[in-house]
Design a protein around this motif. Sequence first.
Motif, PDB file in Angstrom:
ATOM      1  N   PHE A 176      12.553   1.573  -3.286  1.00 45.07           N
ATOM      2  CA  PHE A 176      12.522   0.955  -2.607  1.00 45.07           C
ATOM      3  C   PHE A 176      12.348  -0.793  -2.936  1.00 45.07           C
ATOM      4  N   GLN A 177      11.253  -0.850  -4.180  1.00 42.23           N
ATOM      5  CA  GLN A 177      11.064  -1.903  -4.246  1.00 42.23           C
ATOM      6  C   GLN A 177      11.688  -2.768  -5.278  1.00 42.23           C
ATOM      7  N   SER A 178      13.263  -2.041  -6.279  1.00 40.78           N
ATOM      8  CA  SER A 178      13.639  -1.843  -7.016  1.00 40.78           C
ATOM      9  C   SER A 178      15.249  -2.497  -6.293  1.00 40.78           C
ATOM     10  N   ALA A 179      15.245  -2.010  -4.869  1.00 32.58           N
ATOM     11  CA  ALA A 179      16.751  -2.527  -4.200  1.00 32.58           C
ATOM     12  C   ALA A 179      16.086  -4.096  -3.990  1.00 32.58           C
ATOM     13  N   PHE A 180      14.994  -4.648  -3.592  1.00 35.26           N
ATOM     14  CA  PHE A 180      14.668  -6.500  -3.146  1.00 35.26           C
ATOM     15  C   PHE A 180      14.798  -7.168  -4.555  1.00 35.26           C
ATOM     16  N   GLN A 181      13.883  -6.785  -5.758  1.00 38.58           N
ATOM     17  CA  GLN A 181      13.753  -6.845  -6.517  1.00 38.58           C
ATOM     18  C   GLN A 181      15.328  -6.851  -6.992  1.00 38.58           C
ATOM     19  N   SER A 182      16.544  -5.988  -6.898  1.00 32.06           N
ATOM     20  CA  SER A 182      18.032  -6.531  -8.039  1.00 32.06           C
ATOM     21  C   SER A 182      18.587  -7.609  -6.951  1.00 32.06           C
ATOM     22  N   VAL A 183      17.639  -7.957  -5.380  1.00 28.79           N
ATOM     23  CA  VAL A 183      18.854  -8.897  -4.904  1.00 28.79           C
ATOM     24  C   VAL A 183      18.154 -10.227  -4.790  1.00 28.79           C
ATOM     25  N   GLY A 184      17.679 -10.166  -5.721  1.00 27.67           N
ATOM     26  CA  GLY A 184      16.551 -11.754  -6.095  1.00 27.67           C
ATOM     27  C   GLY A 184      15.012 -11.830  -5.628  1.00 27.67           C
ATOM     28  N   PHE A 185      13.983 -11.116  -5.154  1.00 28.91           N
ATOM     29  CA  PHE A 185      12.931 -11.196  -4.506  1.00 28.91           C
ATOM     30  C   PHE A 185      12.380 -11.279  -5.688  1.00 28.91           C
ATOM     31  N   ASN A 186      11.550 -12.759  -6.135  1.00 29.77           N
ATOM     32  CA  ASN A 186      10.204 -12.796  -7.139  1.00 29.77           C
ATOM     33  C   ASN A 186       9.139 -12.397  -7.603  1.00 29.77           C
ATOM     34  N   ASN A 187       8.305 -12.434  -8.083  1.00 31.24           N
ATOM     35  CA  ASN A 187       7.769 -11.943  -8.769  1.00 31.24           C
ATOM     36  C   ASN A 187       6.610 -11.637  -7.536  1.00 31.24           C
ATOM     37  N   LYS A 188       6.159 -12.642  -6.816  1.00 29.09           N
ATOM     38  CA  LYS A 188       5.727 -13.314  -6.010  1.00 29.09           C
ATOM     39  C   LYS A 188       5.541 -11.897  -5.302  1.00 29.09           C
ATOM     40  N   TYR A 189       6.628 -11.589  -4.444  1.00 27.43           N
ATOM     41  CA  TYR A 189       6.523 -10.365  -3.010  1.00 27.43           C
ATOM     42  C   TYR A 189       6.380  -9.426  -3.741  1.00 27.43           C
ATOM     43  N   THR A 190       6.140  -9.152  -5.592  1.00 24.99           N
ATOM     44  CA  THR A 190       6.230  -7.782  -5.684  1.00 24.99           C
ATOM     45  C   THR A 190       5.105  -6.644  -4.481  1.00 24.99           C
ATOM     46  N   PRO A 191       3.414  -7.579  -5.025  1.00 29.24           N
ATOM     47  CA  PRO A 191       2.671  -6.715  -4.759  1.00 29.24           C
ATOM     48  C   PRO A 191       2.713  -6.512  -2.962  1.00 29.24           C
ATOM     49  N   ALA A 192       3.116  -7.376  -2.250  1.00 35.44           N
ATOM     50  CA  ALA A 192       3.890  -7.241  -0.590  1.00 35.44           C
ATOM     51  C   ALA A 192       4.608  -6.418  -0.814  1.00 35.44           C
ATOM     52  N   LEU A 193       5.707  -6.400  -1.622  1.00 35.58           N
ATOM     53  CA  LEU A 193       7.009  -5.259  -1.025  1.00 35.58           C
ATOM     54  C   LEU A 193       6.242  -3.915  -1.752  1.00 35.58           C
ATOM     55  N   LYS A 194       5.361  -3.402  -3.045  1.00 34.78           N
ATOM     56  CA  LYS A 194       4.959  -2.305  -3.262  1.00 34.78           C
ATOM     57  C   LYS A 194       4.141  -1.696  -2.047  1.00 34.78           C
ATOM     58  N   SER A 195       3.402  -2.545  -1.361  1.00 36.71           N
ATOM     59  CA  SER A 195       2.438  -2.122  -0.123  1.00 36.71           C
ATOM     60  C   SER A 195       3.451  -1.531   0.510  1.00 36.71           C
ATOM     61  N   PHE A 196       3.781  -2.589   1.121  1.00 38.32           N
ATOM     62  CA  PHE A 196       5.050  -2.338   2.145  1.00 38.32           C
ATOM     63  C   PHE A 196       5.907  -0.900   1.913  1.00 38.32           C
ATOM     64  N   GLY A 197       6.281  -1.082   0.831  1.00 33.95           N
ATOM     65  CA  GLY A 197       7.476  -0.186   0.587  1.00 33.95           C
ATOM     66  C   GLY A 197       7.040   1.604   0.624  1.00 33.95           C
ATOM     67  N   LYS A 198       5.498   1.073  -0.696  1.00 32.11           N
ATOM     68  CA  LYS A 198       4.378   2.798  -0.340  1.00 32.11           C
ATOM     69  C   LYS A 198       4.530   3.114   0.945  1.00 32.11           C
ATOM     70  N   PHE A 199       4.382   2.103   2.431  1.00 30.88           N
ATOM     71  CA  PHE A 199       3.501   2.628   3.823  1.00 30.88           C
ATOM     72  C   PHE A 199       5.522   3.414   4.528  1.00 30.88           C
ATOM     73  N   TYR A 200       6.280   2.372   4.074  1.00 34.76           N
ATOM     74  CA  TYR A 200       7.347   3.043   4.585  1.00 34.76           C
ATOM     75  C   TYR A 200       8.071   4.400   3.584  1.00 34.76           C
ATOM     76  N   SER A 201       7.848   4.296   3.115  1.00 33.51           N
ATOM     77  CA  SER A 201       8.233   5.326   1.801  1.00 33.51           C
ATOM     78  C   SER A 201       7.389   6.546   2.183  1.00 33.51           C
ATOM     79  N   PHE A 202       6.221   6.359   2.862  1.00 33.97           N
ATOM     80  CA  PHE A 202       5.711   7.951   3.531  1.00 33.97           C
ATOM     81  C   PHE A 202       5.878   7.983   5.144  1.00 33.97           C
ATOM     82  N   VAL A 203       5.488   6.465   5.426  1.00 27.47           N
ATOM     83  CA  VAL A 203       5.689   7.160   7.508  1.00 27.47           C
ATOM     84  C   VAL A 203       7.198   8.357   7.309  1.00 27.47           C
ATOM     85  N   ILE A 204       8.712   7.131   7.450  1.00 23.89           N
ATOM     86  CA  ILE A 204      10.155   6.998   7.785  1.00 23.89           C
ATOM     87  C   ILE A 204       9.999   9.031   7.087  1.00 23.89           C
TER      88      ILE A 204
END
Length: 219
Positions: A176-204
């Motif tokens: 999840f996080q790797s995909a967003f980073q590969s398309v250009g999301f910079n480091n300032k979004y990383t904490p939010a992406l990590k949190s949402f990615g963990k939520f998504y990775s568990f819930v789905i």
Amino acid sequence: MSGFLSSSIARKVAMALSALFLIFFLIIHLAVNITSLFSENTFNQLSHFMGTNPLIQFALQPVLIFGVVFHFVMGFILEWKNKKARGVQYVKYNGAANSSWMSRNMIYSGLVILAFIVLHFIDFWFPELNHKYIEVLPEDPNRYFGELQHKFVNPLRVGAYVIAFVLLALHLLHGFQSAFQSVGFNNKYTPALKSFGKFYSFVIPFGFIIIALYHHFNH
């Protein structure tokens, strides 16, 4: 296309885009299937719409199949390229010092998930093709709920689904996080992406596991 994908950056971007597409699809797939826990009629209506709408059947479904095949083929290519690069560029490669266990073993979780997708196709997609295009049976808009329950009678099949979705959760935690980073999301979004990615990775995956277990014990 082949020229574009000859670049390592282009391959990673293409892999990421296919991953994001499949991530979005999982939300739609779960949203439809989760209704089977609460309303047989709603699940039948949604499944009938998805199974008979021409746009979904003849436009979106081929795109989805292509996305699945492309994602896994590109994953194998990237894994092969990475192993080749490590063998040439480094005298000693210590993967554990530079990456997580999951990131180093995405190919193995991917293979299990691919096997699960094949099983899922055998369970649901192939019977649909047989119903519509081989036996050409009359369409029954109320058949979907019973067919879903029938698939989860066998405990071995349910166990396979549970294991596959646990591995999908682990796969998504890194992907999840790797995909967003590969398309250009910079480091300032990383904490939010990590949190949402963990939520998504568990819930789905957990949602799909609940569906399988619910219908196994309530058929």
